[in-house]
Design an enzyme around this catalytic site. Structure first.
Site, PDB file in Angstrom:
ATOM      1  N   GLU A 254       0.895  -1.170   0.000  1.00 15.27           N
ATOM      2  CA  GLU A 254       0.000   0.000   0.000  1.00 15.27           C
ATOM      3  C   GLU A 254       0.923   1.206   0.000  1.00 15.27           C
ATOM      4  OE1 GLU A 254      -3.200  -0.295  -0.111  1.00 15.27           O
ATOM      5  OE2 GLU A 254      -3.474  -2.390   0.439  1.00 15.27           O
ATOM      6  N   CYS A 293      -2.847   8.751   3.027  1.00 13.90           N
ATOM      7  CA  CYS A 293      -2.577   8.154   1.718  1.00 13.90           C
ATOM      8  C   CYS A 293      -3.736   8.393   0.764  1.00 13.90           C
ATOM      9  CB  CYS A 293      -2.318   6.665   1.878  1.00 13.90           C
ATOM     10  SG  CYS A 293      -3.629   5.832   2.780  1.00 13.90           S
TER      11      CYS A 293
HETATM   12  P1  NAP Z   1       8.471   4.691   4.684  1.00 14.77           P
HETATM   13  O1  NAP Z   1       9.616   5.563   4.973  1.00 14.77           O
HETATM   14  O2  NAP Z   1       8.515   3.858   3.453  1.00 14.77           O
HETATM   15  O3  NAP Z   1       8.283   3.785   5.984  1.00 14.77           O
HETATM   16  C1  NAP Z   1       7.226   2.895   6.086  1.00 14.77           C
HETATM   17  C2  NAP Z   1       7.593   1.776   7.017  1.00 14.77           C
HETATM   18  O4  NAP Z   1       8.625   1.003   6.432  1.00 14.77           O
HETATM   19  C3  NAP Z   1       8.108   2.224   8.378  1.00 14.77           C
HETATM   20  O5  NAP Z   1       7.589   1.342   9.348  1.00 14.77           O
HETATM   21  C4  NAP Z   1       9.605   2.070   8.240  1.00 14.77           C
HETATM   22  O6  NAP Z   1      10.239   1.844   9.465  1.00 14.77           O
HETATM   23  C5  NAP Z   1       9.677   0.841   7.389  1.00 14.77           C
HETATM   24  N1  NAP Z   1      10.919   0.651   6.654  1.00 14.77           N
HETATM   25  C6  NAP Z   1      11.686   1.604   6.086  1.00 14.77           C
HETATM   26  N2  NAP Z   1      12.731   1.009   5.456  1.00 14.77           N
HETATM   27  C7  NAP Z   1      12.603  -0.322   5.645  1.00 14.77           C
HETATM   28  C8  NAP Z   1      13.352  -1.459   5.234  1.00 14.77           C
HETATM   29  N3  NAP Z   1      14.452  -1.333   4.480  1.00 14.77           N
HETATM   30  N4  NAP Z   1      12.938  -2.679   5.623  1.00 14.77           N
HETATM   31  C9  NAP Z   1      11.819  -2.819   6.364  1.00 14.77           C
HETATM   32  N5  NAP Z   1      11.070  -1.793   6.783  1.00 14.77           N
HETATM   33  C10 NAP Z   1      11.451  -0.558   6.410  1.00 14.77           C
HETATM   34  O7  NAP Z   1       7.115   5.500   4.595  1.00 14.77           O
HETATM   35  P2  NAP Z   1       6.543   6.566   5.627  1.00 14.77           P
HETATM   36  O8  NAP Z   1       7.308   7.817   5.419  1.00 14.77           O
HETATM   37  O9  NAP Z   1       6.414   5.998   6.999  1.00 14.77           O
HETATM   38  O10 NAP Z   1       5.056   6.718   5.096  1.00 14.77           O
HETATM   39  C11 NAP Z   1       4.644   7.694   4.168  1.00 14.77           C
HETATM   40  C12 NAP Z   1       4.223   7.024   2.889  1.00 14.77           C
HETATM   41  O11 NAP Z   1       3.296   5.992   3.161  1.00 14.77           O
HETATM   42  C13 NAP Z   1       3.511   7.989   1.990  1.00 14.77           C
HETATM   43  O12 NAP Z   1       4.081   7.905   0.728  1.00 14.77           O
HETATM   44  C14 NAP Z   1       2.077   7.477   1.961  1.00 14.77           C
HETATM   45  O13 NAP Z   1       1.406   7.666   0.755  1.00 14.77           O
HETATM   46  C15 NAP Z   1       2.232   6.042   2.232  1.00 14.77           C
HETATM   47  N6  NAP Z   1       1.027   5.524   2.855  1.00 14.77           N
HETATM   48  C16 NAP Z   1       0.246   4.693   2.135  1.00 14.77           C
HETATM   49  C17 NAP Z   1      -0.909   4.168   2.685  1.00 14.77           C
HETATM   50  C18 NAP Z   1      -1.773   3.235   1.915  1.00 14.77           C
HETATM   51  O14 NAP Z   1      -2.632   2.607   2.517  1.00 14.77           O
HETATM   52  N7  NAP Z   1      -1.593   3.111   0.618  1.00 14.77           N
HETATM   53  C19 NAP Z   1      -1.260   4.503   3.988  1.00 14.77           C
HETATM   54  C20 NAP Z   1      -0.438   5.360   4.704  1.00 14.77           C
HETATM   55  C21 NAP Z   1       0.712   5.862   4.124  1.00 14.77           C
HETATM   56  P3  NAP Z   1      10.978   3.000  10.300  1.00 14.77           P
HETATM   57  O15 NAP Z   1       9.965   4.013  10.601  1.00 14.77           O
HETATM   58  O16 NAP Z   1      11.454   2.264  11.490  1.00 14.77           O
HETATM   59  O17 NAP Z   1      12.050   3.510   9.395  1.00 14.77           O
END
Ligand code: NAP
Length: 518
Positions: A254, A293
């Site tokens: 997602e 999102c």
């Molecule tokens: P992110 O930086 O990709 O992080 C998301 C999650 O992934 C966090 O729990 C992060 O952990 C973890 N993570 C990061 N690198 C990783 C790796 N190499 N291996 C395993 N886990 C890893 O995204 P974000 O900044 O939190 O979220 C914002 C984005 O989410 C936006 O683009 C938004 O559109 C999207 N979003 C989508 C939805 C949907 O339902 N489609 C809903 C909400 C948000 P850490 O925090 O510990 O780094």
């Protein structure tokens, strides 16, 4: 004084060792908590979670539903506390915090209800039995059975309660144990939600593991029966796709979405449909400071462009931005310093191809991660690139002019521009003209997980396109990640294997009885 968050592994709460992350209040930058997962033995944690599978599988749907019911009640009993944590750690206004916390409670309760309705069966039937032989005796059925692995949930920072809950509800009801990992920066709410779940005593041993920080080498230990349900950015998703393809684990993504709101050419400023459109768009821009999102990023309007511009600018100018702990505040800060940097850079990119009507990339206060509600105008959206490509994850949207002098032409032009987003979570369209709606909806449907039709008939009843409902699927193709969650019982399929059984009909019915009620 800062709190130390703990992880729940192998049935115990443990503090991380070594390097710790600091969680802050994004309005004041004051430290709130520290956390980390250093020192955790991920192989042992995974082994313990795998041990939780047989007990969950042995439970009927009704029993799994009772586990969820207990959790949802516990969250409800601590609602105010959770809301307080979301205000402090998420930059949420009270309304934003309720949106996350109440969404979590309602979604778990919905899956508890589904469990109760399914009753004493343990595997879901998919469709009716089919006759395969000369007589009805030789038959086939399709069955969804829980995958024989562990579901790893990786959540984004913006919905620490709802994100954790919606994934947990579907996994537990399907019969898969969970390892849940919230985004570190806003983990306070998710951590309390996890504690409340554990404290119910209803979760079978091994069925729930909580990591208050990074996943270490966990993902490299997964196999083909395991599932990773990821919510977050496209960049992280791309890494996970590569990493998990090697392991054969199922991955649901997602990710980002350039959600569009489209105003039909028939809608006039004095109508209920117009009011709904303006209210939905403004809510989507400012709710959770645009960090949803499903928030609208592109707004399409034709002959009413000037009136739309005027209405949105007027409403957005009235929004009070500041510390959401104060009740008069309508929009809080972004959740992290990184978000602030990314959003300001994103606004800068959009401003190179669209005119800024209100807001912009300047910070609003000296302390805290604030930006102003920002609306841009693309007079020639067909010539724009970043508007359709870059998700600016903040209170930012671009109004786009749609030419077209007939309803049919407007539908086609708007659909073509909406499709430029490359696949989205939700598209909203506002009109009372059935011909326009039919042409538009069918043209954009393959590019979306959900389409919201705002009209005068539903104006008093909807919560807007930004609200994800457990009854409907959530996810979207292409840019949005290609995943699918929720949708009532459809949400269990991610955690299940569909298997066809063929043989003696009576035998099949004894192995996998049909649900009493479905
Ligand atoms: P992110 O930086 O990709 O992080 C998301 C999650 O992934 C966090 O729990 C992060 O952990 C973890 N993570 C990061 N690198 C990783 C790796 N190499 N291996 C395993 N886990 C890893 O995204 P974000 O900044 O939190 O979220 C914002 C984005 O989410 C936006 O683009 C938004 O559109 C999207 N979003 C989508 C939805 C949907 O339902 N489609 C809903 C909400 C948000 P850490 O925090 O510990 O780094």
């Amino acid at each position: 004084m800062t709190t130390m968050l703990r992880s729940y592994v192998q049935g115990r709460w443990v503090e991380g060792q070594g390097t710790l992350a600091t969680l802050v209040n994004p309005a004041t930058e004051e430290p709130l908590a520290r956390t980390g997962t250093g020192g955790i033995d991920f192989a042992a944690a995974l082994g313990h979670a795998r041990g939780g599978a047989p007990a969950l599988r042995e439970m009927t749907f009704a029993q799994r539903g009772e586990v969820l019911r207990a959790w949802s009640k516990a969250l409800h009993a601590h609602r105010d506390e959770l809301i307080g944590l979301a205000i402090a750690n998420g930059g949420n206004t009270r309304g934003d915090a309720k949106f996350d916390v109440d969404g979590a409670i309602a979604t778990i309760a919905h899956y508890a209800d589904l469990g109760a309705q399914l009753g004493s069966v343990r595997a879901l039937r998919d469709g009716d039995a089919v006759q395969l032989g000369r007589t009805a005796r030789y038959a086939g059925i399709h069955l969804w059975v829980p995958r024989d692995g562990v579901a790893v949930h990786i959540n984004a920072f913006n919905f620490p309660a709802w994100g954790t809950a919606e994934k947990a509800a579907a996994s537990l009801l399907a019969g898969m144990p969970i390892i849940s990992k919230p985004a570190t920066s806003t983990a306070l709410v998710a951590s309390r939600l996890a504690e409340l779940g554990i404290e119910t005593g209803a979760l079978p041993p091994g069925s729930f593991t909580f990591l208050a920080g990074g996943p270490g080498d966990l993902l490299d230990r997964l196999g083909p029966q395991d599932v990773v349900a990821f919510t977050g950015s496209s960049q992280t998703a791309a890494k996970l796709r590569e990493q998990l393809a090697r392991r054969g684990a199922r991955l649901n993504v997602e990710a980002d979405s350039l959600n569009a709101a489209v105003l039909g050419p028939d809608v006039t400023p004095d109508s209920a449909t117009w009011d709904l459109f303006v209210a939905d768009v403004v809510r989507d821009i400012i709710q959770k400071a645009g960090q949803k999102c499903t928030a609208v990023r592109r707004i399409f309007a034709g002959p009413q462009l000037d009136a739309v511009q005027e209405a949105l600018v007027e409403r957005l100018s009235a929004v009070k931005v500041g510390d959401p702990a104060r009740s008069e505040i309508g929009m809080g800060p972004l959740s992290t310093a990184d978000q602030l940097r990314d959003v300001r850079a994103g606004i800068g990119k959009l401003a190179r191809e669209a005119e800024t009507l209100i807001g912009g990339d300047k910070s609003v206060e000296t302390k805290g991660y604030f930006v102003a509600p920002t609306l841009l105008l693309a007079r020639d959206p067909a010539a724009a690139a970043a508007v359709h490509r870059d998700e600016v994850f903040g209170p930012v949207a671009t109004l786009c002019a749609v030419p077209g002098d007939s309803a049919q032409a407007a539908a086609q032009l708007a659909a073509g521009l909406v499709q430029r987003g490359g696949g989205g979570l939700v598209c909203s369209v506002y009109s009372d003209d059935r011909d326009f709606l039919r042409a538009f909806v069918l043209a954009v449907a393959p590019y979306h997980g959900r389409i919201y039709l705002g009209s005068e008939k539903v104006a008093g009843q909807t919560m807007g396109p930004g609200t994800v409902l457990p009854q409907l699927v959530h996810g979207g193709p292409g840019h949005a990640g290609g995943g699918e969650e929720l949708g009532g019982l459809r949400g269990l399929q991610l955690y299940s294997q569909r298997v066809a059984l063929q043989g003696d009909r009576a035998l099949l019915d004894s192995i996998a009885p049909a649900p009493e009620k479905q």
